[in-house]
Every structure is written in C-alpha cells, then in structure tokens.
Motif scaffolding. Structure first.
Motif, PDB file in Angstrom:
ATOM      1  N   THR A  51      88.009 -54.050  -2.809  1.00  0.00           N
ATOM      2  CA  THR A  51      87.305 -53.206  -1.846  1.00  0.00           C
ATOM      3  C   THR A  51      85.912 -52.859  -2.372  1.00  0.00           C
TER       4      THR A  51
ATOM      5  N   ASN B 194      91.319 -40.843  -3.177  1.00  0.00           N
ATOM      6  CA  ASN B 194      92.045 -41.754  -2.284  1.00  0.00           C
ATOM      7  C   ASN B 194      93.230 -42.358  -3.024  1.00  0.00           C
ATOM      8  N   PRO B 195      94.306 -42.651  -2.283  1.00  0.00           N
ATOM      9  CA  PRO B 195      95.426 -43.336  -2.951  1.00  0.00           C
ATOM     10  C   PRO B 195      95.014 -44.741  -3.377  1.00  0.00           C
TER      11      PRO B 195
ATOM     12  N   ARG C 216      87.770 -46.411  -8.277  1.00  0.00           N
ATOM     13  CA  ARG C 216      88.218 -45.480  -7.223  1.00  0.00           C
ATOM     14  C   ARG C 216      87.235 -44.319  -7.136  1.00  0.00           C
TER      15      ARG C 216
ATOM     16  N   CYS D 278      91.965 -52.453  -5.187  1.00  0.00           N
ATOM     17  CA  CYS D 278      90.910 -51.446  -5.146  1.00  0.00           C
ATOM     18  C   CYS D 278      89.569 -52.061  -5.562  1.00  0.00           C
TER      19      CYS D 278
ATOM     20  N   VAL E  46      84.829 -41.660  -4.230  1.00  0.00           N
ATOM     21  CA  VAL E  46      84.972 -40.961  -2.957  1.00  0.00           C
ATOM     22  C   VAL E  46      84.726 -41.930  -1.803  1.00  0.00           C
ATOM     23  N   GLU E  47      83.783 -42.835  -1.999  1.00  0.00           N
ATOM     24  CA  GLU E  47      83.492 -43.852  -0.985  1.00  0.00           C
ATOM     25  C   GLU E  47      83.456 -45.225  -1.657  1.00  0.00           C
TER      26      GLU E  47
ATOM     27  N   TRP F 183     100.187 -43.478  -1.046  1.00  0.00           N
ATOM     28  CA  TRP F 183     100.602 -43.453  -2.442  1.00  0.00           C
ATOM     29  C   TRP F 183     101.882 -44.253  -2.614  1.00  0.00           C
TER      30      TRP F 183
ATOM     31  N   ALA G  33      95.793 -49.067   0.274  1.00  0.00           N
ATOM     32  CA  ALA G  33      95.100 -48.742   1.521  1.00  0.00           C
ATOM     33  C   ALA G  33      96.023 -48.043   2.504  1.00  0.00           C
TER      34      ALA G  33
ATOM     35  N   TYR H 171      88.432 -34.667  -7.770  1.00  0.00           N
ATOM     36  CA  TYR H 171      88.596 -35.023  -6.369  1.00  0.00           C
ATOM     37  C   TYR H 171      90.057 -35.271  -6.022  1.00  0.00           C
ATOM     38  N   GLN H 172      90.884 -35.453  -7.018  1.00  0.00           N
ATOM     39  CA  GLN H 172      92.286 -35.684  -6.707  1.00  0.00           C
ATOM     40  C   GLN H 172      93.172 -34.957  -7.700  1.00  0.00           C
TER      41      GLN H 172
END
Ligand code: FES
Lengths: 370, 137
Positions: A238, A214-215, A180, A235, A182-183, A221, A218, A56-57
C-alpha cells in the motif's frame, strides 16, 4: 582434554560468513527506560513522567509480550550485563558484528522513538533525542555502525527540519520511516520529508511496522501473529503504490527508497498489476510520466530479511532477476527472533559478483560509502 | 562410538541443562524430570544453539477449534525462529521428513562401571561410590 563444560554456549554465532558484509537492519535498544533523558529537555522528562506518550494506536508494542520470543528477540541475545536484547554495544560486537564480519551496520531504532505519536512536539523532541543517542551510544563508539535519521513522521515540517539538521553528518546514512502511518506514505503531509531527504542526499528507509492507528490488514485486526507477519508486506505494498501514484518519484527523481523487512517476492506482481491498470487509468494520474514499474525498479531497494523461501530456488532467482541483483541489501534484523544468519540465507548457484553485491557493495554504493 | 562421562548425577538435577563441546561437537544435555537427553546443539535450520531454547509442549489439532496440548516440557523450541524438536528423537515438527537434529543417548551409570569402562572422563575425578551421566557419541 576433549570435554569442555559450560552452562551456556559461546555468544558468537555458530556459523558465519568469511567475508565482510553490510547488515542494513540492526535494532539498537535502550537498556533502561530513562536512557534518553540526557538528550531531552527537562520539560519533556516532566511530560513523560506526568502524561506518558499518546500514540495513534493502542497496543503500541504490537501484540503483547513475548511475541514469539521475549521482546521479539533471539533468546541467546540477552546481554550478560542485563538490559534488553540489542542494548549492549559490547555484546552486539561480540555476538554479531565481529563473528559475522559486519563492515557496515545500519541502525533502525524502533519502539518509543517518537514516530506515530499524537503530540507532535513530543514526537519531534523524542526523534531528535533518539538521533543524538544513536551518535553518543553507538556510531561514535563503533565506526562500523551508521544511524538512521528518526523523524516525527506525522509532522512533515518537523521531520524535514530534523533531516536538515543531520544533513552532511556522516553518522547518518538514511531517513527512517515506518510502513504503518496515519495515511498512505505517498500523501502530501509526508512530502516535506521526501524533499528534505532528496536535498540531503539521504535515501529513505521504510521499515515494516509503525503506529498509524490503522489495523495491519485492510479489513480489520487479525486473530494471529502469523497474520501480522504477512500483513507487513501487504502494508508495504500500500505504501509503495501510494508513493508511486502520488508522484513522489516524479517530483524527486534523485530520491532512493528502501523497503525494509517486508519481503520482496511481491514486487514483480504489484508492478505488473499497477502497469496493467495504469494503461487504462493513466488519465486519473496525469502527473505520472512513466509506467509504475519503471519508478519501482529505478527508485526502490529491498532489504533481504525476511527473504521468501520458495521450494525451488530458481523461483527466487527469477524474482531477483526482475528486481535486479543491484537492488538487494543484505540484512539480519539482529537481535530480533526472525534474524537471518548470513552464511545460510543465500542458496548456492549465485555468481561471485552478485554475491558480493548482495552482501556488501550494493549497500556501500547506496549509502555513499563505497 | 565413544562414551563420555559428563558429570556426577547431582550436578545435573531435574530441570537443568548443560552445554558441552565433545570432540569439537556442540552437545546439549537436559535433565527432564530425572530423565536425561542429549542433542546436537545446532539447529538444522540456520544453526542457532538449541540449548538456549525453551522446553514447551506439543500443540496439535485434529479439527479447527480442537487443540490438544501434550508432552509438556518435551519439545525444544529453537531460540531463533522457533522450530520445534522432539527431545526424545531430535525429530522436527515443522518438517519431520527433511529436518532433524541428532539425538544422543544419555545414561546414568554407577561409578564402579564408569571407572572400569572404556569411557572418556578427562575432566572429572570419578569415584566408585557415585553415579555419573554418560553420553554416547
Ligand atoms: S535456526 Fe533454529 S529455527 Fe532457525
């Protein structure tokens, strides 16, 4: 003769604790790139050779090598027979498990384990392969070691199927997720994972890191590795807020989760802040029957590495008193560079009962090994 | 303070390092460009063996954006958490007031003086013609 002369020191850690400990975060590595192939169907060999993995990244390995120390690992942890740090069982035994009296070592494989990949079939195949590899190479060879069920985290159904496949197999003591994704972790694509974990009686560990695309901060990067290091705890906050507020613990009252390698000093302030806004906004989340802090204190365990290191040790003890001495799980993060030496992490002034809970018994109880 | 003969000089050429145990104390000896240094081989932070660490330079900054990199090869970086130590003094750069690792003087002595001196050299056959690395402990 009083002078001994060697090129390298003995591999054993220079200091070690005297009594048995649990180490709840050990990172086993593959010695060679194709070490997983025997556990993967031929179709996936061809796929990996032809297409590789699609994460994904970008920056799948995080910031480029060597990330503070080579492979982000202790410089004295290269196995003598070659291969990456953490890839040799015999060296791990000699350098870490034996001298540090590790009675229980929980394995958390990282890297290309199938987590965070866009091709969900490959993700599931790699996760299954990593789990078979953990049994074959580690847990069947050393009964102190226990594996984590690695799952295709972005595909809740496939992840749940893998958890059910391993349910009841005592080689495994937890399900492994990363912070970390995707959601945020409380969202419903991940719900089947929590359902299956609760049914299997396995706690879910959330290790810092991951490849959600995602970086780490928030707002984008960051420039420095030091920002990434502290970003892991933001992270994790969250992830934890999402788990609580989406009602994961309300739906799964028996589910236990472990926050791994993201500190714990922030737990009280996050909880206080959540409670304060919950007083005003609970109408938005009527599925919650209790204050956010109550879910956190009942359901969450914390691994110790990295422990916050305040100037005054009573500040550390205040935080632990809030969390509960029964909720901390000792971890070293072996063989990574920010490893915690067991005999040096806990300041003086802790009762024998709390010490034992911290180093060993909390983990044995949580993992059902007591 | 006893003096210990460690090795003939040509066994420790520039760029090499050795780990020794002397009277049960772990000691790391370095030859950096022909100069010899000795440190206690135990990091004061959590106890890692310092001789496994890389020798780097000293990055300093007088203002954000201005970086000066000096003393290349004279700063020993711990193989675990990366604390930095001055190879000349054992001083740490993360918290110089609180932490240091012990530095020991290392010298090169001609064989003639080593044979005469009150030195400890049980593991070596010392000959008058050679030079020897000697550490004070
Ligand atoms: S043990 Fe040397 S920096 Fe931590």
């Amino acid at each position: 003769m009083n002078v001994q002369f060697r090129d390298r020191p003995e591999p054993a850690s220079p200091a070690s604790v005297k009594t048995a400990i649990a180490d709840c975060d050990i990172h086993p590595a593959r010695a060679t790139k194709d070490e997983l192939y025997p556990f993967l169907a031929g179709r996936w060999h061809a796929h990996l050779e032809t297409y590789g993995v699609h994460a994904y990244q970008g920056m799948m390995e995080g910031p480029p090598y060597p990330k503070t120390q080579p492979n982000a690992s202790r410089r004295d942890a290269w196995p003598p027979e070659g291969g990456q740090q953490g890839s040799s069982l015999s060296f791990m035994q000699k350098q870490h498990l034996d001298p540090n009296h590790v009675a229980l070592g929980v394995l958390n494989p990282l890297g290309a384990t199938g987590q965070g990949m866009r091709n969900h079939d490959l993700s599931a195949a790699l996760a299954t392969a990593i789990n078979d590899w953990q049994i074959e190479k580690w847990t069947s060879k050393d009964s102190r070691l226990k594996a984590s069920v690695v799952v295709a985290n972005e595909d809740g159904m496939a992840a749940a199927a893998e958890i059910r496949r391993r349910a009841g197999d005592r080689n495994f003591v937890q399900v492994l997720l990363l912070s970390r994704n995707v959601e945020p972790l409380g969202q419903r694509r991940y719900w089947p994972i929590y359902q299956a974990a609760e049914e299997a009686g396995l706690p879910v560990g959330v290790h810092a890191f991951g490849f959600g695309g995602n970086p780490i901060t928030a707002s984008g990067w960051p420039s420095y590795y030091i920002e990434e290091m502290v970003g892991h705890s933001q992270c994790q906050q969250t992830a934890l807020a999402s788990l609580v507020l989406e009602g994961v613990f309300e739906r799964h009252p028996k589910l236990k989760m472990i926050m791994i390698e993201a500190g714990f000093g922030w737990a009280p302030s996050l909880s206080w802040r959540l409670d304060k806004v919950f007083e005003k906004l609970h109408g938005e989340v009527p599925h919650l029957k209790r204050k956010p802090s109550e879910y956190i204190r009942d359901h969450i365990f914390w691994t110790t590495q990295p422990m916050e290191d305040p100037e005054r040790r009573d500040h550390l003890f205040d935080v632990i008193d809030w969390i509960g001495w029964d909720k901390l799980l000792f971890a070293t993060d072996y063989p990574h560079w920010d490893y915690d030496e067991p005999s040096r992490v806990l300041p003086a002034g802790v009762s024998d009962a709390n010490r034992e809970a911290f180093y060993l018994t909390n983990a044995l109880k949580l993992y059902g090994l007591a | 303070m006893a003096r210990h003969v460690i090795a003939p000089v040509d066994e420790l050429p520039p760029g090499t390092r050795k780990f020794l145990t002397i009277d049960e104390r772990p000691i790391a000896i370095f030859n950096i460009n022909g100069e010899f240094f000795g440190l206690l081989n135990r990091c004061p932070h959590q106890g890692a063996a310092l001789c496994e660490g890389p020798l780097i330079g000293l990055a300093q900054s007088s203002d954000p954006g201005e970086i000066e990199y000096t003393r290349l090869g004279e700063i020993l970086r711990c193989p675990w958490h990366g604390w930095e130590f001055d190879i000349r003094t054992g001083q740490s750069y993360c918290d110089p007031k609180k932490f240091r690792t012990r530095a020991y003087p290392v010298n090169v002595e001609p064989g003639a003086s080593v044979v005469k001196g009150p030195y400890v050299a049980e593991t070596l056959a010392v000959s008058v013609e050679s030079d020897y690395v000697v550490v004070d402990l």
